[in-house]
Design an enzyme around this catalytic site. Structure first.
Site, PDB file in Angstrom:
ATOM      1  N   ARG A   1       7.829  -9.980 -16.139  1.00 32.52           N
ATOM      2  CA  ARG A   1       8.069  -9.572 -14.759  1.00 32.52           C
ATOM      3  C   ARG A   1       7.427  -8.234 -14.399  1.00 32.52           C
ATOM      4  O   ARG A   1       6.917  -8.067 -13.293  1.00 32.52           O
ATOM      5  CB  ARG A   1       9.581  -9.502 -14.503  1.00 32.52           C
TER       6      ARG A   1
ATOM      7  N   HIS B   1      11.428  -7.519  -9.748  1.00 37.56           N
ATOM      8  CA  HIS B   1      11.177  -8.962  -9.888  1.00 37.56           C
ATOM      9  C   HIS B   1       9.997  -9.358  -9.009  1.00 37.56           C
ATOM     10  O   HIS B   1       9.961  -9.018  -7.827  1.00 37.56           O
ATOM     11  CB  HIS B   1      12.430  -9.741  -9.478  1.00 37.56           C
TER      12      HIS B   1
ATOM     13  N   GLU C   1      25.339  -6.767 -17.854  1.00 33.56           N
ATOM     14  CA  GLU C   1      24.357  -5.850 -17.267  1.00 33.56           C
ATOM     15  C   GLU C   1      24.879  -4.420 -17.171  1.00 33.56           C
ATOM     16  O   GLU C   1      24.094  -3.487 -17.003  1.00 33.56           O
ATOM     17  CB  GLU C   1      23.952  -6.350 -15.878  1.00 33.56           C
TER      18      GLU C   1
ATOM     19  N   ARG D   1      13.420  -6.759 -18.920  1.00 34.55           N
ATOM     20  CA  ARG D   1      14.141  -7.961 -19.343  1.00 34.55           C
ATOM     21  C   ARG D   1      13.295  -9.204 -19.107  1.00 34.55           C
ATOM     22  O   ARG D   1      12.757  -9.394 -18.017  1.00 34.55           O
ATOM     23  CB  ARG D   1      15.468  -8.103 -18.583  1.00 34.55           C
TER      24      ARG D   1
ATOM     25  N   GLY E   1      32.206 -11.874 -13.329  1.00 26.96           N
ATOM     26  CA  GLY E   1      30.958 -12.627 -13.420  1.00 26.96           C
ATOM     27  C   GLY E   1      30.881 -13.341 -14.756  1.00 26.96           C
ATOM     28  O   GLY E   1      31.903 -13.566 -15.422  1.00 26.96           O
TER      29      GLY E   1
ATOM     30  N   HIS F   1      15.548  -5.808  -8.848  1.00 31.04           N
ATOM     31  CA  HIS F   1      16.369  -6.952  -9.224  1.00 31.04           C
ATOM     32  C   HIS F   1      17.420  -6.581 -10.264  1.00 31.04           C
ATOM     33  O   HIS F   1      18.587  -6.410  -9.957  1.00 31.04           O
ATOM     34  CB  HIS F   1      15.459  -8.076  -9.749  1.00 31.04           C
TER      35      HIS F   1
END
Length: 643
Positions: free
Chosen positions: A338, A274, A433, A443, A50, A409
């Protein structure tokens, strides 16, 4: 598992002292270097491709190291980083609205509810501008204003416009940038890529990480790979909840295997919910779809003022709507962090004012934005997101409000690392992560891409040089007992799973575990619910090892075997995650214990007893808790307020 031991405190001995703004420069220029000719002699394993893994592999190979890279997917371009659609933060102050590295640092520490390290967060803020420069040089097509300057927008928890974006596909475009840099090194022979390959275990020799055991997902072949250092860039563990916004391949196996080999696991209870997810539509779903937080820039969130109002949204007049985030948090409105937006939505639905099937949804309305900006302007900023929503729900968000509801999330917990991103196992580095390092208990939006690229492009290449220049590494014999033992344990695990031949599917176990966690260790947690979950997980795990059915064979492509391996680790991981939530007797960020809240329903921290990182050491059935005290010399912890 309610028993645990308390071990010695843990400290970050790699963190430099001195003025905050000079710490990274001091560490960077104090790090030892490896002669370019000697770099060719070193082999580094990178697991994951990633944003963190891809950028790390490309940069380490550019430096001259031989990189052995592993990709769970068929191509690095399919890594889950593509799901981070909304943008990437950087303190460039292009809007001249008062932004700075210090303000980004402050917003991040505050947004994480004062549960992150000051040194790490300030470094992240410092590097943010360099990330944008790097990506622009790679050709990442960031949105631009009419005059050609890079455009920015706001995200939750801030009052400045610091988020750079590429329409609604920022993660995908940044990943393509990292992928092209990685591909160049693959073509040059500096990166040896192994796609469709999954790490099964970590090899530790002489107390240092020296390799991995991995399975070819197409042929089923299990092989051993050795190197001088190992980098884990395997993402988060949100799929432990079964329903999440994560790709189904995302899992916790790599970090859990490393944890069992001696790497401490930090703050596993810190999971982020989220607020901007498409609500679930039934029991048939295996995952949920995220709508970018960037939509909260121009969309307004509301519910009917009266409970039980089932009228279509266009029949509810303005006077009978409650724009509850704007009412409760007038300074930040729809752009509160969030965790706060998610709990507020849950509260509205719990009060009977939710919309859609089961009353589990709130409206995200773009009518005002379309009237103010015009439809073409909205299409230019959010068109692909609107199209995605319409395809999934068969509703046109240009004509009717979107319906959203919180979902699992991102995960702020992960393997414990020091300032150099090295775990408690020397030679094992953890980035993105997969580590716990930068976000605290919550976050901020658009910070995941920032951390992944900061770790991969800038931090790890410096600290890896220092490790390899300092460590005395002896050659490792692939036939040594320390290597063959790990390989044989991985093979035996596969044989055991294949031999059970029970009556229940892997998914049925995973769904039951996920429901248990969502109900009792999700958006809201109580001591009773957590204890109930800790009582249930061992019994469910025992039933899994007795009754699961894995069809097919081990020496072939077998998706059910992949899932079974994952879920077996999820059972063990979930037990530690719930224990961590039970032990942390406070509310902070995404960890909301109902027993600990302010009179107006906000999270109530206990700084006297819990201003620390919880770093768990594997010790069989009774884990050991080590506490890393958090120090705040520049940002004084206060009750978070976004009113």
């Amino acid at each position: 598992m309610t028993d645990y031991l308390v071990g010695d405190p843990i400290t970050d001995t790699a963190a430099p002292g001195g003025p905050l703004e000079r710490r990274w420069d001091e560490r960077r220029f104090g790090a030892k270097l490896v002669n370019p000719a000697n770099r060719r002699k070193h082999r580094i394993i990178v697991v994951g491709t990633g944003l963190a893994g891809g950028s790390a592999g490309a940069t380490l190979a550019e430096q001259g190291y031989h990189v052995i890279q592993f990709c769970f997917q068929d191509s690095p371009r399919r890594a889950h980083s593509v799901a981070a659609q909304g943008g990437i933060n950087a303190a460039k102050n292009y809007r001249n609205d008062g932004d700075s590295a210090y303000r980004l640092f402050y917003d991040t520490v505050k947004g994480g509810d004062f549960r992150s390290r000051e040194s790490n967060v300030y470094r992240l803020a410092q590097l943010s501008g360099e990330i944008i420069d790097q990506c622009v040089a790679q050709g990442v097509p960031f949105a631009r204003e009419y005059g050609g300057l890079l455009d920015t927008r706001s995200f939750g928890g801030v009052q400045v416009a610091r988020t750079f974006y590429a329409r609604g596909q920022t993660g995908q475009q940044l990943l393509i940038g990292a992928y092209q840099a990685l591909s160049r090194q693959i073509d040059a022979g500096n990166v040896e890529l192994h796609p469709r390959t999954e790490m099964l275990d970590l090899i530790v020799v002489g107390g240092r990480a020296r390799g991995i055991v991995a399975r070819d997902l197409v042929t089923g072949a299990i092989d051993t790979y050795l190197a001088d250092a190992v980098v884990l860039a395997t993402g988060g563990y949100g799929n432990v909840f079964y329903l999440s916004t994560n790709a189904k391949g995302s899992n916790a196996s790599a970090i859990w295997r490393a944890h069992r080999r001696g790497a401490y696991l930090a703050n596993p209870c810190y999971t982020q919910i989220h607020p901007t997810c498409i609500p679930r539509s039934g029991e048939h779903q295996s995952k949920l779809t995220l709508m970018s937080e960037s939509l909260r820039n121009d969309g307004r969130i509301w519910v009917p003022e009266c409970a039980g109002d089932t009228r279509p949204p266009d029949e509810i007049p303005e006077a009978e709507r409650d724009y509850y985030l704007e009412r409760l948090y007038p300074s930040f409105g729809n752009l509160v962090p969030r965790d706060i937006a998610s709990r507020a939505a849950k509260n509205q639905c719990d009060a009977g004012r939710g919309v859609g099937p089961g009353g589990l949804g709130v409206y995200l309305d773009f009518a005002d934005a379309i009237a103010r900006m015009g439809r073409p302007a909205v299409e230019a900023k959010y068109g692909n997101l609107f199209e995605m929503y319409a395809r999934i729900t068969a509703e046109d968000p240009y004509e009717v409000p979107m319906r959203i509801y919180p979902a699992v999330h991102y995960t702020m917990g992960g393997l414990w690392v020091d300032y150099d991103l090295q775990s408690t196992i020397p030679g094992l580095f953890v980035i993105g992560e997969a580590n716990f390092s930068d976000h605290g208990a919550n976050r901020l939006g658009a910070s995941a891409l920032m951390q992944g690229l900061a770790d991969g492009y800038f931090v790890l290449p410096t600290t890896m040089n220092h490790y390899l220049a300092s460590a005395e590494l002896e050659p490792v014999d692939a036939r040594s007992p320390e290597v063959t033992m790990v390989s044989e344990e991985a093979r035996e695990r596969i044989r055991r799973l294949m031999s059970i031949d029970g009556t229940r599917t892997v998914d049925s176990f995973h769904r039951e575990l996920g429901t248990l966690l969502w109900d009792h260790c999700g958006m809201a947690r109580t001591e009773g619910g957590l204890r109930k979950t800790l009582d249930r997980i061992p019994a469910l795990r025992e039933e899994f090892w007795r009754s699961v059915k894995v069809p097919g064979a081990g020496a072939e492509l077998n998706k059910e075997l992949e899932k079974a391996n994952r879920v077996a680790d999820f059972f063990e991981f979930a037990e530690l995650m719930v224990l961590d939530a039970l032990v942390r007797e406070e509310s902070c960020g995404g960890h909301f214990r109902e027993e600990y809240q302010t009179p107006n329903g906000e999270a109530q921290r206990d700084d006297e007893h819990f201003s620390h990182v919880a770093a768990w050491q594997y010790n069989g059935e009774v884990p050991i808790l080590h506490k890393e005290a958090l120090q705040f010399d520049h940002v004084h912890p206060t009750q978070r307020s976004y009113a």
